[in-house]
Design a protein around this motif. Structure first.
Motif, PDB file in Angstrom:
ATOM      1  N   TRP A 199      34.305  32.451  37.076  1.00  0.00           N
ATOM      2  CA  TRP A 199      35.457  32.944  37.511  1.00  0.00           C
ATOM      3  C   TRP A 199      36.257  32.222  38.324  1.00  0.00           C
ATOM      4  CZ3 TRP A 199      36.790  38.559  38.860  1.00  0.00           C
ATOM      5  CH2 TRP A 199      37.680  38.376  40.079  1.00  0.00           C
ATOM      6  N   LEU A 203      40.516  31.207  37.813  1.00  0.00           N
ATOM      7  CA  LEU A 203      41.587  31.337  38.599  1.00  0.00           C
ATOM      8  C   LEU A 203      42.221  29.879  39.142  1.00  0.00           C
ATOM      9  CD1 LEU A 203      39.833  33.414  41.415  1.00  0.00           C
ATOM     10  CD2 LEU A 203      41.812  34.176  40.011  1.00  0.00           C
ATOM     11  N   HIS A 206      44.564  29.649  36.012  1.00  0.00           N
ATOM     12  CA  HIS A 206      45.657  30.579  36.397  1.00  0.00           C
ATOM     13  C   HIS A 206      46.702  29.563  37.047  1.00  0.00           C
ATOM     14  CE1 HIS A 206      47.754  34.382  37.351  1.00  0.00           C
ATOM     15  NE2 HIS A 206      48.155  33.885  38.328  1.00  0.00           N
ATOM     16  N   TYR A 214      46.172  33.592  42.690  1.00  0.00           N
ATOM     17  CA  TYR A 214      46.424  34.928  42.370  1.00  0.00           C
ATOM     18  C   TYR A 214      45.832  35.693  43.506  1.00  0.00           C
ATOM     19  CZ  TYR A 214      46.545  38.948  39.618  1.00  0.00           C
ATOM     20  OH  TYR A 214      46.887  40.322  39.097  1.00  0.00           O
ATOM     21  N   TYR A 232      43.097  42.294  37.894  1.00  0.00           N
ATOM     22  CA  TYR A 232      43.557  40.949  37.375  1.00  0.00           C
ATOM     23  C   TYR A 232      44.495  41.342  36.335  1.00  0.00           C
ATOM     24  CZ  TYR A 232      44.641  36.454  35.361  1.00  0.00           C
ATOM     25  OH  TYR A 232      45.448  35.418  34.934  1.00  0.00           O
ATOM     26  N   LYS A 233      45.696  40.991  36.539  1.00  0.00           N
ATOM     27  CA  LYS A 233      46.831  41.373  35.416  1.00  0.00           C
ATOM     28  C   LYS A 233      47.924  40.401  35.145  1.00  0.00           C
ATOM     29  CE  LYS A 233      49.126  45.460  33.553  1.00  0.00           C
ATOM     30  NZ  LYS A 233      49.822  47.038  34.110  1.00  0.00           N
ATOM     31  N   PRO A 249      41.961  37.202  31.241  1.00  0.00           N
ATOM     32  CA  PRO A 249      41.068  38.214  31.744  1.00  0.00           C
ATOM     33  C   PRO A 249      39.630  38.432  31.600  1.00  0.00           C
ATOM     34  CG  PRO A 249      43.105  38.913  30.715  1.00  0.00           C
ATOM     35  CD  PRO A 249      42.860  37.541  30.484  1.00  0.00           C
ATOM     36  N   ILE A 252      38.301  35.983  34.460  1.00  0.00           N
ATOM     37  CA  ILE A 252      38.398  36.818  35.685  1.00  0.00           C
ATOM     38  C   ILE A 252      38.143  38.099  35.586  1.00  0.00           C
ATOM     39  CG2 ILE A 252      39.959  37.003  37.804  1.00  0.00           C
ATOM     40  CD1 ILE A 252      41.695  34.698  36.372  1.00  0.00           C
TER      41      ILE A 252
END
Length: 562
Positions: A199, A203, A206, A214, A232-233, A249, A252
Motif C-alpha cells: 500500500w 502511494l 503515485h 493522494y 482511490y481513483k 488501484p 492501493i
C-alpha cells in the motif's frame, strides 16, 4: 582528538557530521582498506537511558534485520537496500556502519522536480519493488516506506531506515507515517506487514508519477478518515500508461486480501524493457563486484581481529573519557582560581576605596587642626562644626561596615565597579577585620577631640559670649552621630569663607595670604563633605598630598567643580 576509528577498518572525522537525532549522530567516514565512503551512526548509550530498554531493543532489532539481509544478499543480489557493514558496541556507544548514499533521498529529488517523467518513475519503482520482494522473501516488513526513507547512491535507489522493521507474520503495533499508512492500521487489530508495505509503495509510486500526496489533510484524524473512506481513483489529470492505470488501484486496494503482492508486480510486462536497460545491467555488475571485494576483505578479518578492535576501541574511549574528565576538572579548578583571584583583587579594591573614604574624613579633621593652629580665635565654632560633621561621617562608615552592608556609588563613586560576589566574601576577610578595628580607633579618638572642643566652647560661650550661648547649645545638644543640619553647616562655612576672603584683600604679608588662601580652598572642599568623601567633587588622595606639601594652587585644581 577529531579522528575516530570504528573496528579495524573504519574511521571518521568529527567535523564530517551528516545529521543528528535524539540519541544518535551520523558521520561521513571511510573504509581504511578499500577507501569506500561510508555513513557511521554513533548512538550514545548515555542518551538512550532516558528512553528505557525498548529503544535499545528496537536498535538491536534493526541491526539484526539489516545483518540478516546482508547474509541473504550473499546468495541473492539486491542492490536496492541500504547495506550495513559493521556494528560495534562498546560500554559508551553503539556504532553502526552503513552504505553512504551520496545523492540524498527521494524526498530531496521530489522537492526539486515535484514529479518524475513516467519512464524514470517506473525505473525507480522497479528498483524499490525488487527491494520489497527481497524483504518478503526474508519475512521482513519495513512498515515505514516513504520518500525520505529511500536513499540514492550513484543513481541507484535504496530502501533504508529500518527502525520500524519487523520479522513476523502478523503485527499489532500501529506505526508509520500517516499519508502512507494502510486502512488496516485504523480498522483492524492485526495486519500483515508485507501488505501494508505494498500500500505504502503504491502511494509513493503515485507521488513520483503525479507530484501529489493522494491522502492528505489538515490533521492526522482527517488523513485517517480519507484513507478509510476515500476511494482511490485516477482522474483525467492523472496521465499515465494503461499498465500503470491498472496497477495502482491493485496496490492501493482497501481490501488487503485483494491487494497485489511484490512478486506478482515483478511479473508484469511493465518492467520488461528495464531488465535489459544498460543502467540496470551496470547496477547488477557493480553489485557483483562489490560482494566479491567485500567477501574477500571479510575473509581476511578473523574473529580475533574483531574482538581485538573492539577492545582497542573501548580502551581508546576509556582514555578519552578520562582525559575529558581531567580537562573538565582542570578547567573547573582554573575557573575557581580565577574567580578567587578576582574576588581577592576586588576585596583589595574595596579596602583601598574605604581607605580613600577615610582619607576624605582625614581632610575634614586636618582642617580643624589647621584652623586651630592658624585661626583659632576667629574659627572656634567652625572647628566644632567641622569636627561634628567629621565624626558623623566616621560613625556612619563604621556603622555600615559593622552591619556588613554593601556600599554603593553613593558612598564612593568607585564602588559602582565592584561585583556582588566580592561583597559576599569581603566581611569574612581577616584584613577587613583589622581595618574595622582601625576605623573604631579613629572614631574613638575623634570623639575625644570633639568632646574636648565642646567643653572648651561651652566654657568660652558662657563666660564671654553669653548672648550666643542658647544658639550654640541648640547645635551642641544635637546627637553627635547625626551631625549638623546641612543648611546650617553650609551657611557657617560660607560665612567663614567670606570673612577669610575679606581678610585676604587687606592683608599684604605673603605668608599670611598663603594661609588664608589655603583655608578658603580647604573650607570650600569640606563644605560639601559628603561629595568630598565619595570622591565626586574632590580628588581625595591628591588633595591630601597638596595639603601636606603646602601646594595651595594645586589644592584648587583638585576641586572638580572649579
Amino acid at each position: 582528538m577529531s579522528k575516530k576509528t570504528v573496528g579495524t577498518k573504519y574511521e571518521y572525522e568529527l567535523s564530517n557530521r551528516l545529521g543528528q537525532g535524539a540519541f544518535a549522530e551520523v558521520y561521513k567516514g571511510k573504509n581504511k582498506v578499500t577507501g569506500e565512503v561510508v555513513a557511521i551512526k554513533v548512538i550514545k548509550r548515555s542518551l538512550l537511558a532516558k528512553y528505557g530498554d525498548d529503544i535499545l531493543r528496537q536498535i538491536h532489532q534493526e541491526v539484526s534485520i539489516l545483518q540478516q539481509l546482508m547474509l541473504s544478499m550473499r546468495k541473492t543480489l539486491c542492490p536496492f537496500i541500504n547495506k550495513i557493514y559493521e556494528c560495534l558496541e562498546t560500554s559508551n556507544n553503539i556504532y553502526i556502519v552503513l552504505e553512504f548514499c551520496n545523492q540524498g533521498t527521494l524526498l530531496d529529488k521530489i522537492k526539486k522536480s515535484r514529479k518524475l517523467p513516467e519512464d524514470e518513475a517506473i525505473f525507480v519503482f522497479f528498483q524499490l519493488i525488487q527491494a520489497l520482494d527481497f524483504l518478503c522473501d526474508n519475512n521482513i516488513a519495513h512498515r515505514d516506506i516513504k520518500p525520505e526513507n529511500v536513499f540514492i547512491k550513484d543513481g541507484v535507489y535504496k530502501l533504508g531506515d529500518f527502525g520500524f522493521a519487523g520479522q513476523k507474520s502478523l503485527y499489532n503495533t500501529h506505526l508509520g507515517t500517516y499519508p502512507y499508512m494502510a486502512p488496516e492500521f485504523f480498522n483492524s487489530s492485526q495486519y500483515d506487514g508485507n501488505q501494508v508495505d505494498i500500500w505504502a509503495i503504491g502511494l509513493l509510486f503515485h507521488e513520483i508519477l503525479f507530484g501529489e500526496i493522494y491522502f492528505i489533510g489538515n490533521s492526522q484524524y482527517e488523513v485517517s478518515q480519507k484513507i478509510l473512506n476515500k476511494e482511490y481513483k485516477l482522474g483525467t489529470q492523472h496521465q499515465c500508461c494503461k499498465e500503470i492505470r491498472d496497477l495502482l488501484p491493485r496496490m492501493i486496494e482497501k481490501d488487503k486480501t485483494k491487494r497485489i503482492t511484490a512478486k506478482q508486480i515483478l511479473e508484469l510486462p511493465l518492467f520488461k524493457k528495464f531488465k535489459y536497460d544498460s543502467r540496470y545491467l551496470e547496477i547488477e555488475k557493480k553489485e557483483r563486484e562489490f560482494w566479491q571485494q567485500f567477501l574477500k576483505n571479510e575473509n581476511n578479518q578473523t574473529e580475533e581481529d574483531i574482538k581485538k578492535a573492539q577492545k582497542e576501541e573501548e580502551e581508546k574511549q576509556r582514555q578519552e573519557e578520562e582525559k575529558k574528565q581531567r580537562l573538565a576538572q582542570e578547567k573547573l579548578q582554573k575557573e575557581a582560581e580565577q574567580k578567587r583571584e578576582k574576588i581577592r583583587q576586588e576585596i583589595s579594591k574595596i579596602i583601598n576605596i574605604v581607605n580613600e573614604m577615610r582619607n576624605g574624613i582625614t581632610i575634614i579633621i586636618k582642617l580643624c587642626e589647621f584652623l586651630q593652629t592658624n585661626f583659632s580665635h576667629i574659627c572656634r565654632y567652625d572647628i566644632f562644626y567641622i569636627l561634628k560633621q567629621g565624626y558623623q561621617q566616621q560613625h556612619l562608615l563604621k556603622e555600615k561596615l559593622d552591619a556588613a552592608q554593601i556600599l554603593t556609588k553613593e558612598d564612593h563613586q568607585d564602588f559602582e565597579q565592584i561585583g556582588q560576589e566580592a561583597w559576599d566574601y569581603f566581611y569574612q576577610n581577616q584584613e577587613v577585620q583589622s581595618l574595622l578595628a582601625d576605623i573604631e580607633h579613629d572614631r574613638d579618638q575623634l570623639r575625644k577631640d570633639y568632646v574636648n572642643q565642646l567643653n572648651y566652647l561651652n566654657n568660652l560661650t558662657s563666660s564671654q559670649y553669653n548672648g550666643y550661648l542658647q544658639e550654640f547649645q541648640s547645635v551642641s545638644d544635637l546627637d553627635i552621630a547625626n551631625g549638623i543640619p546641612e543648611q546650617l553647616f553650609l551657611e557657617q562655612m560660607a560665612s567663614t569663607a567670606t570673612f577669610l576672603n575679606s581678610e585676604l584683600s587687606i592683608q599684604h604679608e605673603q605668608k599670611f595670604q598663603q594661609l588664608l588662601r589655603k583655608a578658603i580652598i580647604w573650607i570650600l572642599a569640606v563644605a560639601q563633605f559628603e561629595d568630598l568623601i565619595s570622591g565626586r567633587k574632590v580628588n581625595i588622595s591628591k588633595f591630601l598630598r597638596c595639603i601636606d606639601s603646602d601646594q595651595v594652587d594645586e589644592m584648587k585644581k583638585c576641586l572638580y567643580s572649579q
